[in-house]
Design a protein around this motif. Structure first.
Motif, PDB file in Angstrom:
ATOM      1  N   THR A  59     -59.130  21.540  39.988  1.00  0.00           N
ATOM      2  CA  THR A  59     -60.376  21.009  39.432  1.00  0.00           C
ATOM      3  C   THR A  59     -60.481  19.518  39.700  1.00  0.00           C
ATOM      4  O   THR A  59     -61.531  19.013  40.127  1.00  0.00           O
ATOM      5  CB  THR A  59     -60.445  21.282  37.921  1.00  0.00           C
ATOM      6  N   ILE A  62     -61.508  18.782  43.346  1.00  0.00           N
ATOM      7  CA  ILE A  62     -62.949  18.821  43.634  1.00  0.00           C
ATOM      8  C   ILE A  62     -63.620  17.546  43.139  1.00  0.00           C
ATOM      9  O   ILE A  62     -64.427  16.925  43.837  1.00  0.00           O
ATOM     10  CB  ILE A  62     -63.612  20.052  42.987  1.00  0.00           C
ATOM     11  N   THR A  87     -65.617  24.887  39.447  1.00  0.00           N
ATOM     12  CA  THR A  87     -66.448  24.284  40.495  1.00  0.00           C
ATOM     13  C   THR A  87     -67.572  23.468  39.870  1.00  0.00           C
ATOM     14  O   THR A  87     -67.783  22.299  40.217  1.00  0.00           O
ATOM     15  CB  THR A  87     -67.024  25.363  41.426  1.00  0.00           C
ATOM     16  N   VAL A 128     -68.311  27.601  48.139  1.00  0.00           N
ATOM     17  CA  VAL A 128     -67.026  28.103  47.650  1.00  0.00           C
ATOM     18  C   VAL A 128     -66.543  29.197  48.593  1.00  0.00           C
ATOM     19  O   VAL A 128     -67.264  30.158  48.868  1.00  0.00           O
ATOM     20  CB  VAL A 128     -67.162  28.657  46.218  1.00  0.00           C
ATOM     21  N   ASP A 152     -65.019  24.020  48.447  1.00  0.00           N
ATOM     22  CA  ASP A 152     -64.074  24.496  47.433  1.00  0.00           C
ATOM     23  C   ASP A 152     -63.236  25.576  48.110  1.00  0.00           C
ATOM     24  O   ASP A 152     -63.663  26.716  48.258  1.00  0.00           O
ATOM     25  CB  ASP A 152     -64.827  25.052  46.229  1.00  0.00           C
TER      26      ASP A 152
END
Length: 368
Positions: A59, A62, A87, A128, A152
Motif C-alpha cells: 500500500t 502505491i 489501491t 491493476v 498496481d
C-alpha cells in the motif's frame, strides 16, 4: 488443504533464510543495509527495471509512486472498482481522488473504454494487474494520452504482456506473505526506469531525508527491513520455477473442471490475449441461480481452504461512501463480488489435491 501453503514454501528456503538472518543479526543492519540493497538489485533485474526501491508494504508502495509524480492535490486518479481496497486507499493517502471505473466482463480487469471515458479531467491512470495477469496496457496507454500511468503490480510478479513486465512510468508491488513472492511479514517495492522518480520514492519513504536530520521533502517512514529482504532474496531465486508450477496447476484445473465431466454452473478464469499469466489466484465464477457462499461453505466443510476475492467492491465499502456511488454503479465488479471463488493454488499443490478439489466442487454444485 490451505488456499496457499506457506509452510511448504518455507521448507524450501529455510536453510538459506536462517543463514541470512544470522548475517543480519551479526551485522546489526536491520533497516536498509546490504541485504535490502542486494534484493533491490536482484528484483530490478528480474522485473527488467532500472530501479527497485523497497518499501514497508504494498500500500505504501502505491502511495510513494503517486507522491513521486508530484500530481496536483485532489486530482483524480482512474482505477478499477474491482480491486483490493488498498489501491483506492493509497490514492486518498497521496492526497488524490479515486475515480472508479468498471471491469471488462471476461477477464475482470479494468475496462479500457470505461477508463477512457473517465480520464478527461483526471491526472493519472492506475491500472491493476489482477489475479496474476496484466491489464490491457496498450489500449490503456492510448487512453491515458500522456498522463502518468502507475501500475498496481501486487499480484503479477513475473507476469508478462507481449514479452514485457511493465509499461507505465512507475509500478508498485506487494510482498505480503501470500503473494507469488511473499515475505515473512509486510514489504513492498516501487519499480521504475526513471532516475528522478526512483530518487523521489527513496527520499519520500525515508522521511524526506538524503542525509541524517536534513529533510528535503515531506516524507514518511516506509523502508524495507533487512530480515524481509533475506526472505525475498531466497524466494526470488525460486520464483521462475514457482510461477511455472502455478501455470501447470492452473492448466490441471482447466482440464479437471472444463472437460465433459466438469461441473455445470461454473465459469473458469481466462487469460487475456498476449498475457503470460502467473496465476496468483485461480478464481472461478459460480453461475447465476447458485449461491457462491453455499459452495464456499461446502468446500470448507470438506477441508478445502477456498477463498473469496473480493466480497464487497470498493465503491460499496463504508469507508468510500463519500465517493457517491451506490449498488448498480459498477455492475461487472458487483457481479464478480457475488460469483468469484478462489480455489487453492500454490507452487506445491499436487495433482492428487487438485483432483480432490475438483470432486468436492462438483459435489457442491450438485454435479457428478
Amino acid at each position: 488443504m490451505p488456499l496457499v501453503d506457506l509452510a511448504a514454501a518455507h521448507a524450501e528456503v529455510e536453510a538459506e533464510v536462517r543463514a541470512g538472518f544470522d548475517r543480519v543479526l551479526a551485522s546489526g543492519a536491520f533497516v536498509k543495509g546490504p541485504e535490502v540493497a542486494g534484493f533491490e538489485r536482484e528484483y530490478a533485474a528480474f522485473a527488467g527495471a532500472r530501479h527497485c526501491v523497497g518499501a514497508a508494504n504494498g500500500t505504501d508502495a502505491i502511495e510513494l509512486a503517486l507522491r513521486a509524480l508530484d500530481l496536483p492535490p485532489g486530482g483524480g486518479v482512474v482505477l478499477p472498482a474491482n480491486t483490493f481496497v488498498a489501491t483506492a486507499e493509497a490514492v486518498l493517502r497521496a492526497g488524490l481522488r479515486p475515480v472508479l471505473v468498471d471491469a471488462d466482463p471476461v477477464h475482470l480487469l479494468i475496462d479500457p473504454e470505461r477508463a477512457a471515458d473517465a480520464l478527461p479531467g483526471a491526472v493519472a491512470l492506475l491500472p491493476v494487474h489482477l489475479f496474476g495477469q496484466l491489464a490491457p496496457m496498450g489500449p490503456l496507454l492510448a487512453a491515458a494520452d500522456g498522463r502518468p500511468v502507475v501500475e498496481d503490480a501486487a499480484q503479477s510478479q513475473g507476469a508478462r504482456q507481449h514479452g514485457r513486465t511493465a509499461y507505465g512510468r512507475i509500478a508498485a508491488t506487494s510482498f505480503y506473505p501470500g503473494k507469488n513472492l511473499g515475505a515473512y511479514g509486510d514489504a513492498g517495492a516501487v519499480l521504475t526506469d526513471d532516475d528522478g522518480l526512483a530518487d523521489a520514492v527513496r527520499l519520500t519513504g525515508d522521511h524526506g531525508a538524503r542525509d541524517k536530520y536534513r529533510h528535503e521533502r515531506f516524507g514518511c517512514n516506509s523502508r524495507m527491513d533487512a530480515l524481509q529482504a533475506v526472505v525475498l532474496r531466497a524466494k526470488l531465486r525460486r520464483l521462475p520455477a514457482w510461477n511455472a508450477a502455478r501455470r501447470a496447476a492452473a492448466a490441471r484445473y482447466d482440464a479437471l473442471l472444463g472437460g465433459p465431466d466438469g461441473p455445470d454452473g461454473l465459469t473458469l478464469p481466462r487469460t487475456a490475449p498476449g498475457n503470460e499469466h502467473v496465476w496468483h489466484l485461480y478464481p472461478v465464477r459460480i453461475g447465476p441461480g447458485r449461491d457462491r457462499d453455499e459452495v464456499l461453505a461446502a468446500l470448507h466443510a470438506a477441508g478445502i481452504g477456498a477463498g473469496v476475492h473480493y466480497p464487497v467492491p470498493v465503491h460499496l465499502q463504508p469507508a468510500f461512501r463519500h465517493l457517491g456511488h451506490r449498488a448498480g454503479s459498477f455492475p461487472v465488479a458487483e457481479r464478480a463480488a457475488r460469483e468469484l471463488l478462489s480455489l487453492p493454488l500454490h507452487p506445491h499443490l499436487t495433482e492428487e489435491q487438485q483432483v480432490r478439489v475438483a470432486q468436492a466442487l462438483a459435489r457442491a454444485l450438485g454435479g457428478r
